[in-house]
Enzyme design. Structure first.
Site, PDB file in Angstrom:
ATOM      1  N   LEU A 107       1.221  -3.651  -0.348  1.00  0.00           N
ATOM      2  CA  LEU A 107       0.544  -2.490   0.230  1.00  0.00           C
ATOM      3  C   LEU A 107       1.640  -1.599   0.800  1.00  0.00           C
ATOM      4  O   LEU A 107       2.546  -2.093   1.469  1.00  0.00           O
ATOM      5  CB  LEU A 107      -0.422  -2.910   1.344  1.00  0.00           C
ATOM      6  CG  LEU A 107      -1.642  -3.748   0.946  1.00  0.00           C
ATOM      7  CD1 LEU A 107      -2.461  -4.107   2.182  1.00  0.00           C
ATOM      8  CD2 LEU A 107      -2.507  -3.028  -0.068  1.00  0.00           C
ATOM      9  N   ASP A 108       1.562  -0.305   0.539  1.00  0.00           N
ATOM     10  CA  ASP A 108       2.614   0.569   1.050  1.00  0.00           C
ATOM     11  C   ASP A 108       2.494   0.730   2.563  1.00  0.00           C
ATOM     12  O   ASP A 108       1.517   0.307   3.176  1.00  0.00           O
ATOM     13  CB  ASP A 108       2.607   1.924   0.326  1.00  0.00           C
ATOM     14  CG  ASP A 108       1.315   2.698   0.526  1.00  0.00           C
ATOM     15  OD1 ASP A 108       0.845   2.800   1.676  1.00  0.00           O
ATOM     16  OD2 ASP A 108       0.773   3.220  -0.468  1.00  0.00           O
ATOM     17  N   LYS A 109       3.495   1.349   3.150  1.00  0.00           N
ATOM     18  CA  LYS A 109       3.576   1.502   4.608  1.00  0.00           C
ATOM     19  C   LYS A 109       2.339   2.165   5.191  1.00  0.00           C
ATOM     20  O   LYS A 109       1.903   1.840   6.301  1.00  0.00           O
ATOM     21  CB  LYS A 109       4.801   2.357   4.960  1.00  0.00           C
ATOM     22  CG  LYS A 109       5.897   1.638   5.687  1.00  0.00           C
ATOM     23  CD  LYS A 109       6.999   2.630   6.048  1.00  0.00           C
ATOM     24  CE  LYS A 109       8.191   1.859   6.611  1.00  0.00           C
ATOM     25  NZ  LYS A 109       9.264   2.788   7.010  1.00  0.00           N
ATOM     26  N   ALA A 110       1.771   3.103   4.448  1.00  0.00           N
ATOM     27  CA  ALA A 110       0.644   3.888   4.943  1.00  0.00           C
ATOM     28  C   ALA A 110      -0.705   3.271   4.600  1.00  0.00           C
ATOM     29  O   ALA A 110      -1.745   3.900   4.823  1.00  0.00           O
ATOM     30  CB  ALA A 110       0.714   5.305   4.378  1.00  0.00           C
ATOM     31  N   THR A 111      -0.710   2.050   4.065  1.00  0.00           N
ATOM     32  CA  THR A 111      -1.964   1.361   3.726  1.00  0.00           C
ATOM     33  C   THR A 111      -2.087   0.116   4.585  1.00  0.00           C
ATOM     34  O   THR A 111      -1.132  -0.644   4.748  1.00  0.00           O
ATOM     35  CB  THR A 111      -1.993   0.981   2.237  1.00  0.00           C
ATOM     36  OG1 THR A 111      -1.855   2.159   1.446  1.00  0.00           O
ATOM     37  CG2 THR A 111      -3.303   0.303   1.874  1.00  0.00           C
TER      38      THR A 111
END
Length: 244
Positions: free
Chosen positions: A112-116
């Protein structure tokens, strides 16, 4: 029937991050390792590495950590990176320090990316990791997306068509299921794991994802009482839900 793995005690403890084999030998000589309630000083003996071993083996006054093959569910907070090497807050930072020294190491099952935020699985079981992320398994991942602009009403048909092509790619996406929750919020279920897939799908529909949260994988759902940054070990029944 699958063969039960065995391991020398000193090798097992070292691979689980407790320390070097020499350090384990010193601990054993000092009476710090118990097997079935009795001092264990000969760490060259082999033990069956079964899930009940933590109930039999005591290390420095505490039960043995979960044996290899563990699966951890994390409610990933925003701002954390799914990496062993990048700078800043890493998802592995929330785990016990000893677990970060395990060999094989604990890795995320997908990213999951940083913003998820939301449901993230981690394991030291390489076979399970590849089963979950394999395109042949079609594991369904469900996200809740908050959008910058109201939905047009055409997104469900577009995402479910099996014909949507993301920018820079040559293969159309598999059909995905969209559930509208409000004019600017939707739940999207996908069976692939392409780079930033959900964000790029909404971008292709002329919208922008402002917040993204993964709620489930297969029928394994993120518990409501698992706060951001908290984790839990999964049992075999919970692991099986991933593939339903």
């Amino acid at each position: 029937m699958a063969k039960i793995p065995t391991s020398r005690v000193d090798r097992l403890l070292s691979s689980m991050g407790y320390g070097s084999r020499k350090e384990m030998a010193r601990m054993a000589q000092a009476g710090g390792i118990l097997l079935d309630g009795a001092d264990l000083t000969d760490l060259s003996q082999r033990l069956a590495v079964t899930p009940d071993l933590p109930g039999r083996l005591e290390i420095d006054g505490a039960p043995l950590d979960p044996v290899p093959g563990l699966v951890v569910m994390l409610n990933k907070p925003l701002g954390m990176t799914c990496s062993h090497k990048e700078e800043g807050a890493l998802v592995y930072d929330v785990l016990p320090l000893r677990w970060q020294r395990r060999d094989p190491q604990i890795s995320t099952i997908g990213r999951l990316d940083k913003a998820t935020s939301g449901l993230l699985l981690m394991t030291d079981d390489g076979e399970l990791l590849h089963r979950v992320i394999s395109p042949k398994r079609h594991v369904r991942k469900t996200y809740r997306a908050s959008l910058a602009r109201p939905l047009s009403g055409k997104e469900a048909a577009l995402f479910g068509s099996g014909q949507l092509m993301l920018e820079g790619e040559t293969k159309a996406l598999a059909p995905a299921r969209l559930e509208v929750l409000s004019p600017t919020e939707a739940r999207l279920s996908v069976t692939e794991g392409r780079y930033h897939q959900v964000r790029r799908m909404f971008a292709a529909a002329g919208n922008h994802v402002e917040a993204l949260h993964r709620e489930s994988m297969g029928e394994l759902c993120l518990p409501e009482d698992l706060a951001p940054g908290q984790w839990k070990l999964l049992d075999q029944e919970e692991i099986a839900r991933i593939f339903r």
